[in-house]
Design an enzyme around this catalytic site. Structure first.
Site, short mmCIF file in Angstrom:
data_model
loop_
_atom_site.label_atom_id
_atom_site.label_comp_id
_atom_site.label_asym_id
_atom_site.label_seq_id
_atom_site.Cartn_x
_atom_site.Cartn_y
_atom_site.Cartn_z
N ASN A 130 0.82 -1.21 0.00
CA ASN A 130 0.00 0.00 0.00
C ASN A 130 0.85 1.25 0.00
O ASN A 130 0.41 2.31 -0.42
CB ASN A 130 -0.91 0.00 1.24
CG ASN A 130 -1.64 1.31 1.44
OD1 ASN A 130 -2.48 1.68 0.63
ND2 ASN A 130 -1.28 2.04 2.50
N ASP A 189 1.71 6.95 0.12
CA ASP A 189 0.64 6.06 -0.34
C ASP A 189 0.73 5.84 -1.86
O ASP A 189 0.55 6.77 -2.65
CB ASP A 189 -0.72 6.67 0.02
CG ASP A 189 -1.80 5.62 0.04
OD1 ASP A 189 -1.70 4.69 0.87
OD2 ASP A 189 -2.75 5.71 -0.78
N ASP A 219 -0.81 -6.67 3.52
CA ASP A 219 -0.77 -5.69 4.60
C ASP A 219 -1.64 -4.49 4.24
O ASP A 219 -1.66 -4.05 3.09
CB ASP A 219 0.69 -5.25 4.77
CG ASP A 219 0.86 -4.21 5.87
OD1 ASP A 219 0.66 -4.56 7.05
OD2 ASP A 219 1.19 -3.04 5.55
N HIS A 223 -6.72 -0.29 2.91
CA HIS A 223 -6.25 1.02 2.43
C HIS A 223 -5.97 1.00 0.94
O HIS A 223 -5.53 1.99 0.37
CB HIS A 223 -5.01 1.45 3.21
CG HIS A 223 -5.30 1.61 4.68
ND1 HIS A 223 -5.88 2.73 5.20
CD2 HIS A 223 -5.16 0.74 5.72
CE1 HIS A 223 -6.06 2.58 6.51
NE2 HIS A 223 -5.63 1.37 6.85
N GLU A 253 -5.40 -8.19 5.17
CA GLU A 253 -5.57 -7.60 6.49
C GLU A 253 -6.60 -6.48 6.40
O GLU A 253 -6.32 -5.39 5.91
CB GLU A 253 -4.24 -7.05 7.02
CG GLU A 253 -4.32 -6.80 8.50
CD GLU A 253 -3.83 -5.44 8.91
OE1 GLU A 253 -3.71 -5.22 10.12
OE2 GLU A 253 -3.59 -4.59 8.04
C1 LAG Z 1 -0.22 -2.82 9.13
N1 LAG Z 1 -1.28 -3.39 8.74
O1 LAG Z 1 -2.19 -2.77 8.05
C2 LAG Z 1 0.75 -3.53 9.99
O2 LAG Z 1 0.16 -4.71 10.54
C3 LAG Z 1 1.23 -2.56 11.03
O3 LAG Z 1 2.10 -3.23 11.92
C4 LAG Z 1 1.94 -1.40 10.33
O4 LAG Z 1 2.33 -0.39 11.28
C5 LAG Z 1 0.98 -0.72 9.37
N2 LAG Z 1 -0.02 -1.54 8.77
C6 LAG Z 1 1.79 -0.10 8.22
O5 LAG Z 1 2.30 -1.14 7.39
C7 LAG Z 1 3.66 -0.50 11.78
C8 LAG Z 1 3.75 0.16 13.14
C9 LAG Z 1 3.74 1.68 13.02
C10 LAG Z 1 4.85 2.13 12.08
C11 LAG Z 1 4.58 1.49 10.73
C12 LAG Z 1 5.64 1.86 9.69
O6 LAG Z 1 2.65 -0.24 13.93
O7 LAG Z 1 4.00 2.23 14.32
O8 LAG Z 1 4.84 3.54 11.96
O9 LAG Z 1 4.61 0.05 10.88
O10 LAG Z 1 6.92 1.51 10.15
C13 LAG Z 1 6.09 4.21 12.18
C14 LAG Z 1 5.98 5.19 13.35
C15 LAG Z 1 5.01 6.32 12.99
C16 LAG Z 1 5.46 7.01 11.72
C17 LAG Z 1 5.59 5.97 10.62
C18 LAG Z 1 6.14 6.60 9.35
O11 LAG Z 1 5.52 4.49 14.50
O12 LAG Z 1 4.99 7.24 14.06
O13 LAG Z 1 4.49 7.96 11.33
O14 LAG Z 1 6.51 4.95 11.04
O15 LAG Z 1 7.41 7.16 9.56
CA CA Z 2 -3.75 3.48 -0.27
#
Ligand code: LAG
Ligand code: CA
Length: 605
Positions: A130, A189, A219, A223, A253
């Site tokens: 995505n 995106d 994943d 979206h 998902e």
């Molecule tokens: C998913 N499913 O739809 C995954 O199961 C989930 O684990 C993913 O989030 C999300 N979608 C995007 O693929 C994970 C973390 C986030 C993390 C993201 C990208 O839960 O916390 O965000 O992966 O690494 C992180 C930071 C954010 C920031 C983002 C972009 O936590 O604060 O905005 O990176 O820099």
């Molecule tokens: Ca999208």
């Protein structure tokens, strides 16, 4: 950090308010029998190295009849040393190169796919399609395979025109267009409506299919507009002939809410059923399981539902029942494997303390350490439920019958004449005579042991006239099926776990989260001689290192069935001892860890 919190809050909000959201006899089995059934059980070996997964396929997953492994994303990802290499680096693709991730090389990946296939186990790849990277990682340096990038610019793959124009976070989750075209936690995106982007993503997935990958977790599927995803999936090749040669298995998902339902995606493949996760987790957490024969009714059709007690997001952001809940959690995963609804996905985790972004056990350069189930922070909780995979496979296609309950917390049922399972989500043992449709004979209890290569490593029960009497342990289960014959020794059969089955000795593995200062050591000390009879100097020393700290681990052999009390102590270099606060910890030696082992996960108090 604020943005990450808002993802947690969003997930919490979504999760909280979503409304829509054979053998006929028990004669000896053939030598080296591959477990039968269609082998559909998935295990998520979250963050495991490719080589460790290959080993697990050979030694454990294949022999126990697991069908597939969901592996962490294999494409090049961001590398964020300033954030201590969080696990979620993987969800920010930099390119689709498989050359190098924190889990190993492309050659390691290929070797894993082949080794697992030889063991009869499929590989399902977590496909992050995505989006690419987020703002937080811009300018953070090259990706894991050395590619340079910046947000909206991935040389040789995607440039600005390949991303949607809504270059801001999703704010209105009730607006389907926004959910699908704006940015999920600030991640660039992809314009998935573009034929070029569709081709590029399909080329990545087809490369994986060429390497032998049998399926994909999509994943963040909700979206991606359904039509775009359909266009991508329609470009996919057939899988390896060993897996039947048809289209890859797809599970998407989709965290359903009032804006987007799982039903919008089921024409494209299976979907993750988050309502099942909530229902089973609350039921086992509350000890209210008597109604669970109907688990899944009213949800996504069973053949389209991937079901789970917990996943890597919910265990962090919206925990209901997780590894920190011990026996009840294992019991819920066993129940999922005994119940007919959905395709079960078993979780296999690592522990963390403090920040939920903490990566897996790793080397100082942020690459992942090999899995050692008795060390580091690896939990390997799938091994504790491995015997039940054979149950799931043996009873496939049989409905639930002959259900009996005893209050809210106890439920037993038949799966036709192929199996019978009893679950006790209370703190006291449940002794009862159960009426089954099983042929008379002696059966292996695969809830407390395993049945591999004709060998039952657990208690056995005699069924006669369709009946057997058992004591279902507190927060435990008993499960018998026609493909796992047992044996009754001179001491009889039906011995409760730890009380005299094959394990006379159990390897107790202690994993304690303890903050120490340099020079301090940690030991576990307890009431039995093996634990030093309360003398700190004679206790079992635990160890840690930079990759595992603050988790201290150590193992000791204990006599099965013995009750004991214990505490952790900090040993100061000057010889003084610091004891934990509060009462003693109480335990009984059993083999709940599988293979005559038992795990203790504790935090200093
Ligand atoms: C998913 N499913 O739809 C995954 O199961 C989930 O684990 C993913 O989030 C999300 N979608 C995007 O693929 C994970 C973390 C986030 C993390 C993201 C990208 O839960 O916390 O965000 O992966 O690494 C992180 C930071 C954010 C920031 C983002 C972009 O936590 O604060 O905005 O990176 O820099
Ligand atoms: Ca999208």
């Amino acid at each position: 950090m604020g943005v990450r919190r808002s993802l947690a809050a969003l997930l919490a909000a979504l999760l909280g308010c979503a409304t829509s959201l054979v053998a006929l006899t028990v004669a000896a089995s053939p030598a080296h029998a591959a477990p039968s059934g269609n082998r559909d059980v998935i295990v998520h070996l979250f963050q495991w190295r490719w080589k460790s997964i290959a080993d697990e396929c050979r030694t454990t997953l294949g022999p126990h009849g697991f069908g597939a492994v969901q592996v962490s994303p294999p494409q090049e990802h961001v590398v964020l040393p300033a954030e201590d290499y969080p696990w979620w680096q993987d969800y920010q693709p930099v390119s689709y190169k498989l050359d190098q991730t924190r889990r190993g090389s492309r050659a390691d990946f290929i070797d894993m796919v082949n080794t697992c296939r030889e063991a009869g186990v499929k590989i399902y790849v977590d496909a992050v399609i995505n989006h690419m990277t987020g703002t937080g990682s811009a300018g953070a340096g090259p990706g894991s395979a050395g590619s340079s990038y910046s947000k909206y610019d991935y040389p040789g793959i995607y440039q600005s025109q390949d991303f949607n124009d809504c270059r801001r976070d999703i704010t209105n989750w009730n607006d389907k267009w926004e959910v699908q075209h704006c940015e999920l936690v600030g991640l660039a995106d992809l314009k998935t409506s573009s034929p070029y982007v569709q081709d590029r993503i399909a080329a990545y997935l087809n490369e994986l299919i060429d390497l032998g990958v049998a399926g994909f977790r999509i994943d963040a599927a909700k979206h991606i507009p359904e039509g775009d995803l359909q266009a991508i999936l329609s470009r996919l090749k057939n899988v390896h002939p060993a897996w039947g040669g048809g289209k890859p298995y797809i599970f998407q998902e989709v965290i359903a809410d009032s804006t987007i339902s799982t039903g919008s995606y089921t024409h494209l493949g299976s979907v993750t059923e988050f309502q099942y996760h909530r229902d089973i987790s609350h039921a086992f957490a509350n000890g209210n399981i008597a109604h669970l024969t109907g688990l899944g009714s009213g949800l996504t059709p069973s053949d389209k539902a991937v079901v789970f007690v917990v996943n890597h997001d919910t265990q962090r952001y919206e925990p209901i029942l997780t590894h920190t809940d011990g026996a009840r959690y294992d019991l819920a995963q066993k129940f999922m494997l005994a119940h007919p609804y959905g395709t079960p996905k078993v979780m296999s985790s690592y522990t963390w303390s403090g920040d939920d972004k903490a990566g897996p056990p790793m080397h100082s350069d942020g690459t992942t350490r090999p899995t050692d189930c008795s060390a580091d922070r690896w939990l390997c909780e799938h091994r504790a439920v491995a015997g039940m995979v054979g149950f799931h496979n043996a009873v496939a296609g049989q409905g639930i019958g002959s259900a009996v309950t005893d209050g809210n917390g106890r439920l037993a049922f038949a799966r036709g004449s192929a199996g019978y399972a009893a679950f006790n989500a209370t703190n006291t043992a449940w002794t009862r005579t159960f009426t089954t449709s099983l042929p008379d004979g002696v059966y292996c209890d695969v809830a407390n042991g395993t049945f591999v290569d004709g060998v039952c490593d657990g208690p056995s029960y005699q069924v006669s006239g369709g009946k057997f009497t058992a004591t279902v342990p507190a927060n435990g289960a008993v499960a018998l099926h026609v493909e796992a014959p047992g044996s009754c020794g001179p001491d009889g059969c039906g011995t409760p776990p730890g009380g005299g089955d094959d394990c006379t000795t159990v390897t107790a593995r202690f994993h304690a989260t303890v903050t120490t200062w340099y020079g301090q050591e940690v030991a576990v000390v307890g009431s039995i001689p093996e634990l030093g009879s309360w003398q700190p100097a004679q206790g079992v020393r635990l160890r840690t290192d930079s990759g595992t700290y603050p988790v201290w681990s150590g193992a000791v052999d204990l006599p099965a069935g013995v009750g004991f009390e214990y505490k952790y102590v900090k040993l100061n270099p000057d010889g003084t001892v610091e004891w934990e606060q509060g009462g003693n910890r109480i335990a009984t030696v059993d083999d709940s860890g599988g293979g005559c082992s038992q795990n203790f996960y504790d935090s200093w108090r």
